[in-house]
Design a protein around this motif. Sequence first.
Motif, PDB file in Angstrom:
ATOM      1  N   ASN A  13       0.835  -1.215   0.000  1.00 36.61           N
ATOM      2  CA  ASN A  13       0.000   0.000   0.000  1.00 36.61           C
ATOM      3  C   ASN A  13       0.864   1.257   0.000  1.00 36.61           C
ATOM      4  N   LYS A 105      -9.555 -15.442  11.430  1.00 36.94           N
ATOM      5  CA  LYS A 105      -9.297 -14.498  10.331  1.00 36.94           C
ATOM      6  C   LYS A 105      -8.260 -15.070   9.368  1.00 36.94           C
ATOM      7  N   GLY A 128      -4.249  -8.759   2.242  1.00 36.57           N
ATOM      8  CA  GLY A 128      -3.307  -9.784   2.671  1.00 36.57           C
ATOM      9  C   GLY A 128      -4.090 -11.060   2.933  1.00 36.57           C
TER      10      GLY A 128
HETATM   11  C1  BTN Z   1      -6.552  -5.455   8.404  1.00 35.62           C
HETATM   12  O1  BTN Z   1      -7.236  -6.471   8.534  1.00 35.62           O
HETATM   13  O2  BTN Z   1      -6.238  -4.763   9.383  1.00 35.62           O
HETATM   14  C2  BTN Z   1      -6.117  -5.063   7.024  1.00 35.62           C
HETATM   15  C3  BTN Z   1      -4.829  -5.687   6.635  1.00 35.62           C
HETATM   16  C4  BTN Z   1      -4.391  -5.377   5.216  1.00 35.62           C
HETATM   17  C5  BTN Z   1      -3.067  -6.003   4.876  1.00 35.62           C
HETATM   18  C6  BTN Z   1      -2.683  -5.836   3.438  1.00 35.62           C
HETATM   19  S1  BTN Z   1      -1.255  -6.783   3.020  1.00 35.62           S
HETATM   20  C7  BTN Z   1      -1.105  -5.961   1.492  1.00 35.62           C
HETATM   21  C8  BTN Z   1      -1.450  -4.494   1.742  1.00 35.62           C
HETATM   22  N1  BTN Z   1      -0.262  -3.774   2.144  1.00 35.62           N
HETATM   23  C9  BTN Z   1      -0.351  -3.347   3.415  1.00 35.62           C
HETATM   24  O3  BTN Z   1       0.540  -2.717   4.014  1.00 35.62           O
HETATM   25  N2  BTN Z   1      -1.516  -3.702   3.943  1.00 35.62           N
HETATM   26  C10 BTN Z   1      -2.345  -4.415   2.990  1.00 35.62           C
END
Ligand code: BTN
Length: 239
Positions: A13, A105, A128
């Motif tokens: 992200n 999860k 993810g």
């Molecule tokens: C959550 O459930 O808190 C959301 C998690 C999201 C993780 C994904 S991994 C790919 C993308 N890059 C990140 O830094 N975060 C999302």
Amino acid sequence: MDIISFEELDSTNIYAKNNLENLSDRSVVCARRQTSGRGRLQRSWLDLGGDNLYMTIVLKPCSESLNSFQNLTQYLSVTLCKLLESYGLTPQIKWPNDVLINGKKIAGILSEAAFQGNTMKGIVLGIGVNLNVERENLSLVTDKEVTSLNLETGKTIDLSDFQQKLTSMFFDNYDKFLKQGFEFIKSDYISRIYFLDTEISVKGFNSTVTGIAREINDCGELVLEKDKKKLVLNIGDIL
Ligand code: BTN
């Protein structure tokens, strides 16, 4: 569709946000390893080792589609559920967009808007998915129960096959979703929600509210009943 792959990034992200100008609409950034994965509500997303999915889809809106963007993470959660169902599993959605298998999860989704001044330049939609995690590494996540697709199916999962299926399923219906918004996924979304008519607590940034989950409304928001009053929530984390 452009796919940009890295061996390692701090966060897909963050990379997508920092390079938004050079990334075209609908391009996909992925990394084999993430060192500072970001989660919702200021949390982090840990790399649990093994071949897991860390991917960000870059989306650049036109003004007519802006409304649908608030439900993008829910659209992606439904898409992921459909893919997991093809592995013989029965995923559930924990509002707004966590995907669970047997109550644990398996995936997290985080969308972040990128602005230049007051103008929204795009959305980075990160996901993810735990695909191949060793059982003993699951305990690295201490705040909730988590699982991984290999442990649920008893099979090693092919990361690039999974990623390719998820992105093509996402883009197959993306234009219809942009036109219709939450309406397009409402029944698919609600049929995978498991907590309606039960008492739940929802944690926001500063406070936690407890009530009976009554419905997911036409905007994808959670309607809680508390002291005979209705509370409409558009952000939070069910505890
Ligand atoms: C959550 O459930 O808190 C959301 C998690 C999201 C993780 C994904 S991994 C790919 C993308 N890059 C990140 O830094 N975060 C999302």
